[in-house]
Enzyme design. Structure first.
Site, PDB file in Angstrom:
ATOM      1  N   ASP A 125       0.567  12.277 -14.872  1.00  0.00           N
ATOM      2  CA  ASP A 125       0.497  13.734 -14.972  1.00  0.00           C
ATOM      3  C   ASP A 125      -0.930  14.149 -14.580  1.00  0.00           C
ATOM      4  OD1 ASP A 125       1.190  16.119 -17.701  1.00  0.00           O
ATOM      5  OD2 ASP A 125       0.495  16.405 -15.632  1.00  0.00           O
ATOM      6  N   GLU A 178       8.143  20.257 -18.948  1.00  0.00           N
ATOM      7  CA  GLU A 178       7.007  19.637 -19.655  1.00  0.00           C
ATOM      8  C   GLU A 178       6.046  20.723 -20.092  1.00  0.00           C
ATOM      9  OE1 GLU A 178       3.672  19.507 -18.668  1.00  0.00           O
ATOM     10  OE2 GLU A 178       2.942  18.091 -20.176  1.00  0.00           O
ATOM     11  N   ASP A 218      -1.739   3.915  -5.480  1.00  0.00           N
ATOM     12  CA  ASP A 218      -1.733   2.454  -5.311  1.00  0.00           C
ATOM     13  C   ASP A 218      -1.772   1.740  -6.663  1.00  0.00           C
ATOM     14  OD1 ASP A 218      -3.781   2.692  -2.313  1.00  0.00           O
ATOM     15  OD2 ASP A 218      -1.602   2.549  -2.512  1.00  0.00           O
ATOM     16  N   ASP A 256       0.855  -1.185   0.000  1.00  0.00           N
ATOM     17  CA  ASP A 256       0.000   0.000   0.000  1.00  0.00           C
ATOM     18  C   ASP A 256       0.897   1.244   0.000  1.00  0.00           C
ATOM     19  OD1 ASP A 256      -1.360   2.068   2.346  1.00  0.00           O
ATOM     20  OD2 ASP A 256      -2.464   1.608   0.503  1.00  0.00           O
TER      21      ASP A 256
END
Ligand code: DTR
Ligand code: CA
Ligand code: ZN
Ligand code: ZN
Length: 320
Positions: A203, A174, A309, A46
């Site tokens: 992103d 970016e 996760d 986790d």
């Protein structure tokens, strides 16, 4: 709170791992028969939402101490790189700061290699670390950067020893046109590019009015994410606008399998989407997109936790 990965997601994980173990590409995974006997895939740990948010708090502080942003060419960006690098060095990663120049200003990519694994089979996870000049860029893209960092730190804490080699990356510039990631891919030899079996991009993964979007690129990476969310009972949609709008573009253009997750930016959530995901219809997924209000208050904790996760699940699955 991480729910147990469903049997379906675990089976899919085994299929994906089997394909790569057999020296195939990620794209071949779909051809491996379901239930093929294969080594079990180690389950990802986790990822602590509290830890991810602690990184966001640090990035917020960095912006506040450096003119309110973490943009390319501004002191807040290099301070963000230094923060991430210090964590990764302390955790045993081999880090490299790759410099490039854009609009007459030095930019920086941070690359972190986890020692070990097959150097001819590299799985990468990355995110852009720069913000726009208008604000601290906590959802865009502190969220992706913090989740990738915390997953890398989880690899170290677990002393995970995957079959394939793991590489994590944080891109510069970016917001000016995916400059850093393009510089990285262009700097690779043909042989080095061919070792990269998958690039996962993150992103904006904590949008305050979130959707759950999966990039529609490599089918096995896509399925790995979709199966994870199916295991949580969370519906997903295919991210259709993503082509060319973030750092996976340079990898895709070089023929490298790509995938990723996204919770939405300036477009508005529809009624149908609000029905399936909750939140507010008729309102942007992120009302503070590219604005000064993209602060630590501009994060949906559930979305950030689920996507963190899912990130770890994909890293464990595709590298095992
Ligand atoms: N261009 C990204 C935000 C963004 C907008 N649409 C997508 C789709 C997939 C990934 C990212 C994005 C930015 O502003 O950083
Ligand atoms: Ca979690
Ligand atoms: Zn972004
Ligand atoms: Zn942006």
């Amino acid at each position: 709170m991480k729910l147990p990965v469903s049997g379906r997601a675990m089976a899919a994980a085994v299929v994906a791992a089997t394909t790569l173990l057999a020296g195939g590409t990620i794209a071949d995974a779909a051809t491996v028969p379901q239930g093929a006997s294969a080594p079990r895939v180690a389950a990802a740990p986790d990822i602590s939402l509290a830890n991810v948010k602690a990184h966001l708090t640090q990035l917020q502080s960095i912006a506040s101490a450096n003119g309110g942003n973490r943009a390319h060419g501004r002191p807040g960006y290099k301070a963000s790189v230094d923060y991430m690098k210090a964590k990764l060095d302390a955790a045993g990663f081999t880090t490299t700061v790759q410099q490039f120049t854009y609009s007459g200003v030095t930019g920086y990519n941070l690359i972190a290699d986890w020692p070990g694994g097959d150097a001819n089979q590299v799985i990468m996870a990355g995110s852009h670390l720069d913000s726009v000049t208008a604000g601290p860029g906590i959802n865009d893209n502190g969220s992706g950067s913090a989740a990738v960092l915390e997953t890398a730190l989880a690899v170290s804490r677990a002393q995970y020893r995957p079959t394939k080699h793991l590489r994590f990356a944080w891109w510069g510039a970016e917001e000016l046109g995916m400059v850093g990631s393009r510089n990285y891919v262009n700097s690779l030899s043909t042989g080095s590019r061919q070792t990269i079996k998958g690039y996962l991009n993150f992103d904006m993964i904590g949008s305050p009015n979130p959707g759950y979007f999966v990039y529609d690129d490599d089918p096995t990476i896509e399925q790995t994410f979709k199966d994870y969310f199916a295991g949580l009972g969370v519906p997903t949609e295919i991210e259709t606008e993503g082509d060319g709008r973030s750092d996976h573009a340079a990898f895709k253009n070089a023929g490298i399998p790509v995938g990723g997750l996204f919770t939405g930016a300036e477009t508005r959530k529809t009624s149908a989407q609000a029905q399936k995901w909750g939140g507010t219809a008729g309102v942007a997924f992120d009302r503070c997109y590219h604005s000064s209000c993209d602060t630590t208050s501009n994060i949906n904790d559930t979305a950030l936790d689920r996507n963190s996760d899912a990130l770890a699940h994909a890293v464990w699955t595709l590298s095992s």
